[in-house]
Design a protein around this motif. Sequence first.
Motif, mmCIF file in Angstrom:
data_model
loop_
_atom_site.group_PDB
_atom_site.id
_atom_site.type_symbol
_atom_site.label_atom_id
_atom_site.label_comp_id
_atom_site.label_asym_id
_atom_site.label_seq_id
_atom_site.Cartn_x
_atom_site.Cartn_y
_atom_site.Cartn_z
ATOM 1 N N GLU A 188 4.315 5.064 -1.924
ATOM 2 C CA GLU A 188 3.336 4.935 -3.272
ATOM 3 C C GLU A 188 3.735 3.688 -4.923
ATOM 4 O O GLU A 188 4.108 3.960 -5.367
ATOM 5 N N HIS B 292 -0.574 5.592 -7.233
ATOM 6 C CA HIS B 292 -0.971 6.353 -6.836
ATOM 7 C C HIS B 292 -2.237 5.311 -5.211
ATOM 8 O O HIS B 292 -3.100 6.103 -5.121
ATOM 9 N N SER B 293 -0.939 4.227 -5.196
ATOM 10 C CA SER B 293 -1.936 3.613 -3.712
ATOM 11 C C SER B 293 -1.319 2.928 -2.838
ATOM 12 O O SER B 293 -0.257 3.118 -2.832
ATOM 13 N N LYS C 107 -1.837 -3.540 2.178
ATOM 14 C CA LYS C 107 -3.181 -3.795 2.459
ATOM 15 C C LYS C 107 -3.904 -4.964 2.644
ATOM 16 O O LYS C 107 -5.273 -5.002 3.722
ATOM 17 N N ARG D 30 -0.047 10.064 -1.731
ATOM 18 C CA ARG D 30 -1.134 9.011 -2.169
ATOM 19 C C ARG D 30 -2.280 8.348 -1.727
ATOM 20 O O ARG D 30 -2.885 7.509 -0.703
ATOM 21 N N ALA D 31 -0.821 7.287 -1.257
ATOM 22 C CA ALA D 31 -0.885 6.234 -0.583
ATOM 23 C C ALA D 31 -0.686 6.399 1.175
ATOM 24 O O ALA D 31 -1.773 6.136 1.297
ATOM 25 N N HIS E 23 -4.626 7.101 0.978
ATOM 26 C CA HIS E 23 -5.695 5.707 1.149
ATOM 27 C C HIS E 23 -5.527 4.613 2.376
ATOM 28 O O HIS E 23 -6.763 4.207 2.401
#
Length: 198
Positions: free
Chosen positions: A94, A97-98, A104, A131-132, A135
């Motif tokens: 993470e 927070h992503s 990605k 949170r990662a 997402h």
Amino acid sequence: MTTTTSPHPLSVAVVTGSTRPNRRSLRVAEWFVGLAAEALAGRADVALLDIADFDLPLLDEPTAAAVGEYTRDHTLRWADAVAEFDAFVFVTPEYNHSMPAALKNAIDFLFAEWTDKAAGLVGYGLDGGVRAVEHLRLTLAEVKVACVRSSVPLSLSGDFDGDAVVPSPRARAICDRMLDELIDWATALRSLRTESVS
């Protein structure tokens, strides 16, 4: 426990989620390859797929991945590697927070190679990378990857000893449950892909 009906076992890639130097992602992925290979013996072949090996730049294809007209050598190499697998386990730290931008970006390069395949998610961080993981679920849904419900949260304070992964009994139990779900979904989706080709 699910068994595959195909003469060929399922193929599962454990995908690293970070490319930075001294990343923990590779160590976690290597640990999970060993765990999954043992848990899935006879049901699936398990391999490491390290995004760092592909030297992907920031997305540089001139057309959207959904069009399927890849022009760059690095994209073609990445597409060939991803296409080989029936299912994936993404290992993501993470960052703020992503998920990491490198993960990605690697997903965004492709479309058809992800479509109608299953994924399990392993997150790690101060709060287990939750949170990662959430997402990542949204991103994978858009490329038609079916994420299984169970995801493995590894806490930096409770599931590591230095750089070594030492999962709690709870985390280990979730690993086993997630892998069972992954095989169920990957088996069903392989049938779907086979039907769509015939």
